[in-house]
Design a protein around this motif. Structure first.
Motif, mmCIF file in Angstrom:
data_model
loop_
_atom_site.group_PDB
_atom_site.id
_atom_site.type_symbol
_atom_site.label_atom_id
_atom_site.label_comp_id
_atom_site.label_asym_id
_atom_site.label_seq_id
_atom_site.Cartn_x
_atom_site.Cartn_y
_atom_site.Cartn_z
ATOM 1 N N HIS A 194 8.246 4.532 6.402
ATOM 2 C CA HIS A 194 8.240 3.209 5.763
ATOM 3 C C HIS A 194 9.598 2.525 5.944
ATOM 4 C CE1 HIS A 194 4.698 4.460 2.947
ATOM 5 N NE2 HIS A 194 4.307 4.197 4.177
ATOM 6 N N HIS B 36 1.535 3.025 8.791
ATOM 7 C CA HIS B 36 0.315 3.844 8.817
ATOM 8 C C HIS B 36 -0.926 3.000 8.546
ATOM 9 C CE1 HIS B 36 3.643 6.177 6.816
ATOM 10 N NE2 HIS B 36 3.462 6.879 7.936
ATOM 11 N N ASP C 96 -3.680 2.024 6.343
ATOM 12 C CA ASP C 96 -3.752 1.861 4.871
ATOM 13 C C ASP C 96 -2.500 1.183 4.284
ATOM 14 O OD1 ASP C 96 -1.810 3.818 4.032
ATOM 15 O OD2 ASP C 96 -3.294 5.251 3.365
ATOM 16 N N ASP C 97 -1.387 1.124 5.015
ATOM 17 C CA ASP C 97 -0.207 0.405 4.500
ATOM 18 C C ASP C 97 -0.537 -1.071 4.195
ATOM 19 O OD1 ASP C 97 1.309 2.698 4.696
ATOM 20 O OD2 ASP C 97 2.563 2.017 6.365
ATOM 21 N N TRP D 139 6.098 -4.022 -1.011
ATOM 22 C CA TRP D 139 6.693 -2.827 -1.619
ATOM 23 C C TRP D 139 8.186 -3.065 -1.862
ATOM 24 C CZ3 TRP D 139 4.152 0.896 2.421
ATOM 25 C CH2 TRP D 139 2.789 1.039 2.120
HETATM 26 ZN ZN ZN Z 1 2.340 4.499 4.738
#
Ligand code: ZN
Length: 231
Positions: A128, A17, A19-20, A168
């Motif tokens: 994700h 997305h 903003d990731d 992440w």
């Molecule tokens: Zn995202």
């Protein structure tokens, strides 16, 4: 081309997305851009479901979020932003997506790819998980002569990515000191108004808190952590 001595100066960030990249690795991105690396963003969806407002039509939100992503990328010195426009919230690691991503990798020939760790325990967001998995599968496909050979026309040849950094992750083994670039990361994040709102102070606190925790492990004030692979 002397591959062994070639500088790793082309970087691709693959996210689900808009903003990731800013939430995941933008302190590293801006640092590397300032060091002269050429950065390309690839966003698999345009985040068109990312609102709780039922009156906001998805097409309009997608356009807004692409605009926010372009502004954030510009803030960081990112060279180009590519939107593949798969449906937000419904992303799947299909063969079609792998083929498309493989094509993008063969076209832009990144030495380094940053993407989401799909194996993080309890990674609940299906996009994700799918994005990280698809990126890694495409990296594998891109280097093979006999996978998607129809792409290998004219100047296009298989491309071997040299390094992968998963963000992440709960299994970080590489840290980038972002003490000097955390302000730029927060400024870029603030461009995603539809997602982070307008309370930049609160956003800043949250980002600093997390980056500081990572920094404690890394031995610096602020850091981003990655699971790193070198091929
Ligand atoms: Zn995202």
């Amino acid at each position: 081309m002397a591959e062994a001595s070639e500088a790793l100066d082309r970087v691709m960030v693959i996210g689900a997305h808009p903003d990731d990249p800013e939430f995941g690795c933008a302190g590293t991105v801006v640092k590397w851009a300032q060091a002269g690396k050429e950065i390309t963003y690839v966003l698999l969806t345009s985040g068109d479901k990312g609102s709780a407002d039922p009156d906001l039509r998805p097409g309009r939100l997608a356009a807004q979020r692409e605009e926010e992503q372009r502004a954030a990328a510009q803030e960081l010195g990112v060279e180009r932003v590519i939107f593949l426009r798969y449906a937000d919230g419904l992303l799947e690691n299909t063969m079609e997506l792998r083929r498309r991503l493989c094509e993008v990798i063969r076209q832009h020939r990144p030495h380094i790819v940053l993407t989401i760790d799909p194996w993080r325990p309890y990674q609940l967001h299906p996009d994700h998980r799918a994005a990280g998995q698809a990126a890694l599968d495409a990296i594998y496909a891109a280097r093979e002569w006999y996978i998607f050979p129809e792409q290998l026309v004219q100047d296009v040849v298989p491309w071997r990515v040299k390094e992968v950094y998963l963000f992440w992750t709960h299994d970080a083994d590489y840290y980038e000191d972002i003490s000097a670039s955390i302000d730029a990361r927060i400024a870029a994040l603030a461009r995603h108004t539809s997602q982070v709102g307008t309370d930049v102070e609160k956003l800043s606190e949250r980002i600093r808190h997390h980056a500081h925790q990572t920094g404690e492990t890394a031995g610096c004030e602020y850091a981003e952590g990655f699971k790193r692979f070198q091929f």
